[in-house]
Design a protein around this motif. Structure first.
Motif, PDB file in Angstrom:
ATOM      1  N   ARG A 146     -63.664 -76.194 -19.582  1.00 43.57           N
ATOM      2  CA  ARG A 146     -64.473 -76.727 -18.490  1.00 43.57           C
ATOM      3  C   ARG A 146     -65.024 -75.631 -17.578  1.00 43.57           C
ATOM      4  O   ARG A 146     -65.988 -75.829 -16.864  1.00 43.57           O
ATOM      5  CB  ARG A 146     -63.656 -77.734 -17.672  1.00 43.57           C
ATOM      6  N   GLY A 147     -64.401 -74.449 -17.620  1.00 46.54           N
ATOM      7  CA  GLY A 147     -64.878 -73.362 -16.761  1.00 46.54           C
ATOM      8  C   GLY A 147     -64.339 -73.502 -15.347  1.00 46.54           C
ATOM      9  O   GLY A 147     -63.383 -74.246 -15.105  1.00 46.54           O
ATOM     10  N   PRO A 152     -69.764 -71.265 -15.669  1.00 46.27           N
ATOM     11  CA  PRO A 152     -70.093 -72.500 -16.393  1.00 46.27           C
ATOM     12  C   PRO A 152     -69.054 -72.768 -17.477  1.00 46.27           C
ATOM     13  O   PRO A 152     -68.333 -71.857 -17.897  1.00 46.27           O
ATOM     14  CB  PRO A 152     -71.461 -72.203 -17.014  1.00 46.27           C
ATOM     15  N   GLY A 153     -69.017 -73.990 -17.943  1.00 44.80           N
ATOM     16  CA  GLY A 153     -68.070 -74.331 -19.001  1.00 44.80           C
ATOM     17  C   GLY A 153     -68.612 -73.935 -20.365  1.00 44.80           C
ATOM     18  O   GLY A 153     -69.758 -73.519 -20.502  1.00 44.80           O
ATOM     19  N   THR A 154     -67.742 -74.073 -21.373  1.00 42.31           N
ATOM     20  CA  THR A 154     -68.133 -73.786 -22.746  1.00 42.31           C
ATOM     21  C   THR A 154     -68.216 -75.119 -23.483  1.00 42.31           C
ATOM     22  O   THR A 154     -67.296 -75.933 -23.374  1.00 42.31           O
ATOM     23  CB  THR A 154     -67.037 -72.932 -23.438  1.00 42.31           C
ATOM     24  N   PRO A 155     -69.296 -75.355 -24.214  1.00 38.67           N
ATOM     25  CA  PRO A 155     -69.398 -76.632 -24.924  1.00 38.67           C
ATOM     26  C   PRO A 155     -68.280 -76.808 -25.946  1.00 38.67           C
ATOM     27  O   PRO A 155     -67.871 -75.841 -26.596  1.00 38.67           O
ATOM     28  CB  PRO A 155     -70.757 -76.554 -25.626  1.00 38.67           C
ATOM     29  N   SER A 156     -67.806 -78.013 -26.066  1.00 37.49           N
ATOM     30  CA  SER A 156     -66.778 -78.316 -27.066  1.00 37.49           C
ATOM     31  C   SER A 156     -67.376 -78.134 -28.454  1.00 37.49           C
ATOM     32  O   SER A 156     -68.548 -78.471 -28.678  1.00 37.49           O
ATOM     33  CB  SER A 156     -66.317 -79.763 -26.882  1.00 37.49           C
ATOM     34  N   MET A 191     -72.454 -79.006 -19.348  1.00 38.38           N
ATOM     35  CA  MET A 191     -71.283 -78.135 -19.206  1.00 38.38           C
ATOM     36  C   MET A 191     -71.517 -77.007 -18.199  1.00 38.38           C
ATOM     37  O   MET A 191     -70.589 -76.274 -17.861  1.00 38.38           O
ATOM     38  CB  MET A 191     -70.863 -77.553 -20.565  1.00 38.38           C
ATOM     39  N   ALA A 192     -72.761 -76.878 -17.709  1.00 36.16           N
ATOM     40  CA  ALA A 192     -73.035 -75.824 -16.729  1.00 36.16           C
ATOM     41  C   ALA A 192     -73.246 -76.405 -15.336  1.00 36.16           C
ATOM     42  O   ALA A 192     -73.583 -75.686 -14.394  1.00 36.16           O
ATOM     43  CB  ALA A 192     -74.271 -75.028 -17.161  1.00 36.16           C
ATOM     44  N   SER A 193     -73.047 -77.696 -15.203  1.00 34.61           N
ATOM     45  CA  SER A 193     -73.297 -78.327 -13.893  1.00 34.61           C
ATOM     46  C   SER A 193     -72.423 -77.704 -12.802  1.00 34.61           C
ATOM     47  O   SER A 193     -71.251 -77.412 -13.028  1.00 34.61           O
ATOM     48  CB  SER A 193     -72.983 -79.830 -13.974  1.00 34.61           C
ATOM     49  N   MET A 196     -68.178 -80.077 -11.202  1.00 35.08           N
ATOM     50  CA  MET A 196     -67.234 -80.077 -12.322  1.00 35.08           C
ATOM     51  C   MET A 196     -67.103 -81.465 -12.960  1.00 35.08           C
ATOM     52  O   MET A 196     -66.810 -81.575 -14.146  1.00 35.08           O
ATOM     53  CB  MET A 196     -65.842 -79.624 -11.844  1.00 35.08           C
ATOM     54  N   ASN A 197     -67.297 -82.505 -12.154  1.00 36.71           N
ATOM     55  CA  ASN A 197     -67.159 -83.865 -12.691  1.00 36.71           C
ATOM     56  C   ASN A 197     -68.217 -84.175 -13.750  1.00 36.71           C
ATOM     57  O   ASN A 197     -68.068 -85.122 -14.509  1.00 36.71           O
ATOM     58  CB  ASN A 197     -67.276 -84.901 -11.568  1.00 36.71           C
ATOM     59  N   MET A 198     -69.300 -83.370 -13.747  1.00 35.39           N
ATOM     60  CA  MET A 198     -70.396 -83.634 -14.679  1.00 35.39           C
ATOM     61  C   MET A 198     -70.253 -82.839 -15.990  1.00 35.39           C
ATOM     62  O   MET A 198     -71.096 -82.928 -16.872  1.00 35.39           O
ATOM     63  CB  MET A 198     -71.739 -83.312 -14.021  1.00 35.39           C
ATOM     64  N   ARG A 199     -69.204 -82.003 -16.066  1.00 34.22           N
ATOM     65  CA  ARG A 199     -69.041 -81.191 -17.286  1.00 34.22           C
ATOM     66  C   ARG A 199     -68.341 -82.017 -18.369  1.00 34.22           C
ATOM     67  O   ARG A 199     -67.140 -81.902 -18.594  1.00 34.22           O
ATOM     68  CB  ARG A 199     -68.279 -79.911 -16.969  1.00 34.22           C
ATOM     69  N   ASP A 200     -69.096 -82.877 -18.964  1.00 32.74           N
ATOM     70  CA  ASP A 200     -68.640 -83.734 -20.065  1.00 32.74           C
ATOM     71  C   ASP A 200     -67.292 -84.405 -19.781  1.00 32.74           C
ATOM     72  O   ASP A 200     -66.295 -84.188 -20.495  1.00 32.74           O
ATOM     73  CB  ASP A 200     -68.571 -82.926 -21.382  1.00 32.74           C
ATOM     74  N   PRO A 201     -67.248 -85.238 -18.751  1.00 32.28           N
ATOM     75  CA  PRO A 201     -65.981 -85.880 -18.402  1.00 32.28           C
ATOM     76  C   PRO A 201     -65.470 -86.826 -19.508  1.00 32.28           C
ATOM     77  O   PRO A 201     -66.263 -87.351 -20.285  1.00 32.28           O
ATOM     78  CB  PRO A 201     -66.342 -86.703 -17.150  1.00 32.28           C
ATOM     79  N   VAL A 202     -64.167 -86.987 -19.530  1.00 27.11           N
ATOM     80  CA  VAL A 202     -63.554 -87.902 -20.503  1.00 27.11           C
ATOM     81  C   VAL A 202     -63.845 -89.347 -20.061  1.00 27.11           C
ATOM     82  O   VAL A 202     -63.724 -89.678 -18.880  1.00 27.11           O
ATOM     83  CB  VAL A 202     -62.027 -87.658 -20.570  1.00 27.11           C
ATOM     84  N   LEU A 203     -64.249 -90.178 -21.004  1.00 26.48           N
ATOM     85  CA  LEU A 203     -64.541 -91.586 -20.710  1.00 26.48           C
ATOM     86  C   LEU A 203     -63.438 -92.519 -21.214  1.00 26.48           C
ATOM     87  O   LEU A 203     -63.142 -93.529 -20.597  1.00 26.48           O
ATOM     88  CB  LEU A 203     -65.864 -92.005 -21.355  1.00 26.48           C
ATOM     89  N   TYR A 204     -62.874 -92.167 -22.366  1.00 27.63           N
ATOM     90  CA  TYR A 204     -61.846 -93.014 -22.975  1.00 27.63           C
ATOM     91  C   TYR A 204     -60.733 -92.144 -23.549  1.00 27.63           C
ATOM     92  O   TYR A 204     -61.008 -91.069 -24.075  1.00 27.63           O
ATOM     93  CB  TYR A 204     -62.444 -93.804 -24.155  1.00 27.63           C
ATOM     94  N   ARG A 205     -59.513 -92.625 -23.467  1.00 27.89           N
ATOM     95  CA  ARG A 205     -58.420 -91.901 -24.105  1.00 27.89           C
ATOM     96  C   ARG A 205     -57.552 -92.890 -24.874  1.00 27.89           C
ATOM     97  O   ARG A 205     -57.619 -94.095 -24.645  1.00 27.89           O
ATOM     98  CB  ARG A 205     -57.586 -91.189 -23.038  1.00 27.89           C
ATOM     99  N   VAL A 206     -56.748 -92.342 -25.784  1.00 24.18           N
ATOM    100  CA  VAL A 206     -55.820 -93.175 -26.555  1.00 24.18           C
ATOM    101  C   VAL A 206     -54.548 -93.328 -25.726  1.00 24.18           C
ATOM    102  O   VAL A 206     -54.030 -92.347 -25.194  1.00 24.18           O
ATOM    103  CB  VAL A 206     -55.470 -92.499 -27.903  1.00 24.18           C
ATOM    104  N   ALA A 207     -54.067 -94.553 -25.571  1.00 25.99           N
ATOM    105  CA  ALA A 207     -52.781 -94.781 -24.892  1.00 25.99           C
ATOM    106  C   ALA A 207     -52.142 -95.998 -25.541  1.00 25.99           C
ATOM    107  O   ALA A 207     -52.630 -97.117 -25.383  1.00 25.99           O
ATOM    108  CB  ALA A 207     -52.980 -94.992 -23.395  1.00 25.99           C
TER     109      ALA A 207
END
Ligand code: ATP
Ligand code: MG
Length: 566
Positions: A146-147, A152-156, A191-193, A196-207
Motif C-alpha cells: 500500500r505504500g 505511492p503504493g505498488t500495484p498488486s 495505488m498512487a492516491s 490511503m483509503n483509495m489505494r485499492d481497498p479491500v471490499l470482501y474477505r473470507v470469514a
C-alpha cells in the motif's frame, strides 16, 4: 465547551432569530437545488455494546433532522461484521433509541445483514465493470504494497486479472473454496492516491463464521467502507451523517455509490463527536469497567451509557436539550458534565413534586408539643408550580432532621439549629433549640426544642423573623429508605487515565446511605418515579433494586448549579 450553533437568540426588538447549523445549511441547499426530494437519515450502530451519550447525539441529530424536514429516520443495525456483533445488544439499542426519540415504529428498524445479497450483486457489478479484482496477497503483503503517506503504493500482481477470472474466483470465494486470508476482493482505484483509503481497498474477505442473522449462508463478508454506502443507498438515505473520523473515507464512499450508479446517491456529512469532560464514553472502556466488576452492569448509574442515564433518572428531554446546547459543528470539543446536570434540573424543576427526606437522621423532640398527636399540614407540591397542588404532611412531637442541620458549636454564619437558636421547620413551626444529648463518643443522639404554636406556616404570622429553615420528617409516620449518591467514576483531579492506560477510578464514586427517612407519601413511589428532595437534589427510584418495603433512590443531581447558561 463548544458554543451552541443552533441556539435561539433574542434580539433587541424581541424577534426570534434561529441560526441554522452547518448540516441544516447543506440540506437547505440540497432541497433548493432539487437534488434532495425527501430527507431520510439514519443512526447506524454496530450491535456490539450499549449506547452511550455520544451515540445519543447522533440519534438526536439524525432523528431531529428527519422530523424538522418532514422526512424519515431509520435505526439501522450495522451488523455486517459477524465476528463482533452480539444479538443481546440489539434489544437494548432499540429500547434506548425509542426512549430518546419518544417513539420508533418497527418499520423504521433495518438490518444491514439483510442486504448481503444486494452487496454481493454490487460486487459482481464492479468486477464486470473492471473496477474490482480478486487478490491473493496476504493481509501483511497488502499493507506493504500500500505504500506510505509519502510513497505511492505498488500495484498488486493480481490487479490485472481478467473479468472472467475475477468472476470465477469471487464465485468460488463465496462457495467456500478458499481459506480465510488467502483471497480478498479489492476495488481497483488508484495505488498512487494521496488518500490511503483509495489505494485499492479491500471490499470482501473470507470469514467462515456463523452470522447472528444469516447463519452459515455466507462465508464471505463485505468490509465497512463498501457495505455502508450500499446500505445507505438501498434505504434511500439522503444525508449520511457520521463522525469526523470518516472524513478521509468520504472519497471512497462517493466512489462506491458512483461506480454502482445509484440514482439518488446519499451524501456523507461529518460532524464532531460529543465528548464529556472527564467522562469515559468509549464502548471499550465501559465494557472493561463492567467486565472488571467495577460497576454494576452497563446500566450502573455512574456510567453515561443511555441505559445508565435512564436508570439514574435523566429524562429524554434533558438529554435532547443537552445535545442541543452542546451544538453541532466540525470542531472537536468537550462538553461539560455540569451542563448535562443543568439540563436535568431545568427539566424536572416544574414537573416534579418537592418532598422532604432526611438522609442522615438525628432525632428532634419538641418538648412542649402534645404527646401522641399527629397533625396534618398542607404543603405545596411545588412552590414554583401551583398547578401541582398540595398534599398533607404529618407532623408530630418526634421528628428526624438532617445531622448537618444541628451543631453544638456553630461557626459564624451558621443559621441552622444550635443551642439557643430559633429556626423554621419547613412548612411547619418555629422551633428553638433547648438542649441535646450525646453518646459516649460525643455524637449527638437527640436534639430538644420547643415550638411556638403561633408561628405555623401559612398562618400569616409576622411577629419575628428567623434566618434558617430546615426540613424534617415526622418520626412516627416516616418510611425508611436507601439513598445512593454518585460522583464521577473517574477521578477528575487526576484525569481519566493512569500512565499505564488503566482507568483512574474514583474510590468515592458511590455512597450508600441506608438509614434515610422519607415522608410517607413517598412509600407509593414506583421505579423510575422522580422527585426533588428539598435541599438535597433530584432523586429517582432505582429500577433494579428498589421494591415496596425497601425503597432505593438514586440521586440524579444535586441542587448546586455549576453551569451558567449563556
Ligand atoms: P465507540 O467509539 O464508543 O466504541 P462506535 O463509534 O464504535 O462507538 P458505532 O456503533 O459504530 O459505535 O456508532 C454508531 C454511530 O454513533 C456512528 O454513526 C458513530 O459515528 C456515532 N457515534 C459514536 N460515538 C459518538 C460520539 N461520541 N458522538 C457522536 N456520535 C457518535
Ligand atoms: Mg464503530
Amino acid at each position: 465547551m463548544s458554543s451552541p450553533v443552533d441556539n435561539t437568540e433574542n434580539t433587541g426588538d424581541e424577534k426570534e432569530v434561529v441560526s441554522r447549523n452547518f448540516i441544516e445549511n447543506i440540506i437547505d441547499k440540497d432541497i433548493a437545488d432539487g437534488c434532495c426530494k425527501k430527507v431520510v437519515t439514519r443512526f447506524p450502530p454496530e450491535p456490539n455494546g450499549y449506547l452511550h451519550i455520544g451515540h445519543a447525539k447522533s440519534i438526536v441529530l439524525n432523528s431531529g433532522l428527519a422530523q424538522e424536514y418532514n422526512g424519515i429516520f431509520h435505526l439501522r443495525f450495522d451488523d455486517t461484521n459477524p465476528m463482533k456483533e452480539e444479538a443481546e445488544f440489539v434489544e437494548s439499542i432499540i429500547e434506548d433509541v425509542k426512549w430518546i426519540c419518544g417513539d420508533l415504529d418497527t418499520d423504521q428498524i433495518y438490518y444491514a445483514s439483510e442486504y448481503f445479497d444486494t452487496m454481493y450483486e454490487c460486487a459482481l457489478k464492479l468486477i464486470k465493470k473492471g473496477k474490482a479484482y480478486v487478490c491473493d496477497l496476504s493481509a501483511e503483503e497488502i499493507r506493504q504494497y500500500r505504500g506510505t503517506l509519502k510513497e505511492p503504493g505498488t500495484p498488486s500482481p493480481y490487479r490485472d486479472r481478467s473479468v472472467s477470472e475475477n468472476l470465477d474466483l469471487f464465485g468460488r470465494m463465496r462457495a467456500g473454496e478458499f481459506e480465510e486470508g488467502s483471497k480478498v476482493l479489492r476495488a481497483k482505484i488508484d495505488m498512487a492516491s494521496p488518500n490511503m483509503n483509495m489505494r485499492d481497498p479491500v471490499l470482501y474477505r473470507v470469514a467462515k463464521v456463523i452470522h447472528h442473522n444469516t447463519g452459515d449462508k455466507w462465508c464471505i463478508y463485505p468490509m465497512y467502507d463498501f457495505a455502508h454506502p450500499i446500505e445507505d443507498a438501498v434505504e434511500g438515505i439522503s444525508h449520511s451523517i457520521c463522525t469526523l473520523e470518516f472524513e478521509d473515507h468520504r472519497p471512497l464512499y462517493d466512489w462506491v455509490v458512483r461506480e454502482l450508479e445509484f440514482e439518488n446517491p446519499p451524501k456523507q456529512i461529518e460532524f464532531a463527536k460529543l465528548y464529556l469532560t472527564n467522562v469515559v464514553t468509549g464502548k471499550r472502556y465501559i465494557k472493561k469497567l463492567v467486565e472488571d466488576g467495577i460497576v454494576d452492569g452497563w446500566d450502573d448509574p455512574r456510567l453515561v451509557s443511555v441505559a445508565a442515564l435512564r436508570r439514574r433518572g435523566f429524562t429524554p428531554e434533558s438529554i435532547r436539550n443537552f445535545i442541543k446546547l452542546s451544538g453541532i459543528s466540525k470542531a472537536q470539543s468537550s462538553s461539560d458534565y455540569a451542563m448535562l446536570e443543568y439540563c436535568i434540573r431545568e427539566d424536572l424543576k416544574l414537573k416534579r413534586p418537592r418532598m422532604m427526606a432526611v438522609l442522615n437522621p438525628v432525632k428532634l423532640t419538641i418538648t412542649n408539643y402534645p404527646e401522641n398527636e399527629i397533625e396534618y399540614l398542607d404543603v405545596s407540591n411545588n412552590q414554583e408550580n401551583e398547578e401541582m397542588g398540595t398534599r398533607k404532611v404529618p407532623f408530630g412531637k418526634e421528628l428526624y432532621i438532617d445531622r448537618d442541620d444541628f451543631m453544638i458549636e456553630p461557626p459564624k454564619k451558621y443559621f441552622r439549629l444550635y443551642p439557643g437558636n430559633e429556626v423554621r421547620l419547613m412548612n411547619a413551626y418555629f422551633v428553638t433549640c433547648t438542649g441535646y444529648e450525646t453518646d459516649d463518643n460525643g455524637n449527638v443522639t437527640e436534639v430538644y426544642c420547643t415550638y411556638d404554636p403561633e408561628t405555623k406556616s401559612g398562618s400569616g404570622f409576622s411577629g419575628r423573623k428567623v434566618k434558617g429553615t430546615i426540613h424534617w420528617v415526622c418520626a412516627e409516620t416516616a418510611e425508611k429508605a436507601e439513598v445512593r449518591l454518585y460522583e464521577n467514576i473517574v477521578d477528575e483531579e487526576k484525569g481519566v487515565y493512569n500512565e499505564d492506560g488503566t482507568i483512574n477510578i474514583n474510590p468515592d464514586s458511590l455512597t450508600v446511605l441506608d438509614n434515610c427517612y422519607i415522608e410517607p407519601a413517598l412509600s407509593e413511589a414506583a421505579p423510575m418515579d422522580s422527585f426533588q428532595f428539598v435541599r438535597h437534589g433530584y432523586f429517582c427510584v432505582d429500577s433494579k433494586d428498589s421494591s415496596k418495603g425497601h425503597l432505593v433512590f438514586n440521586r440524579i443531581v444535586s441542587l448546586k448549579n455549576l453551569y451558567k447558561p449563556k
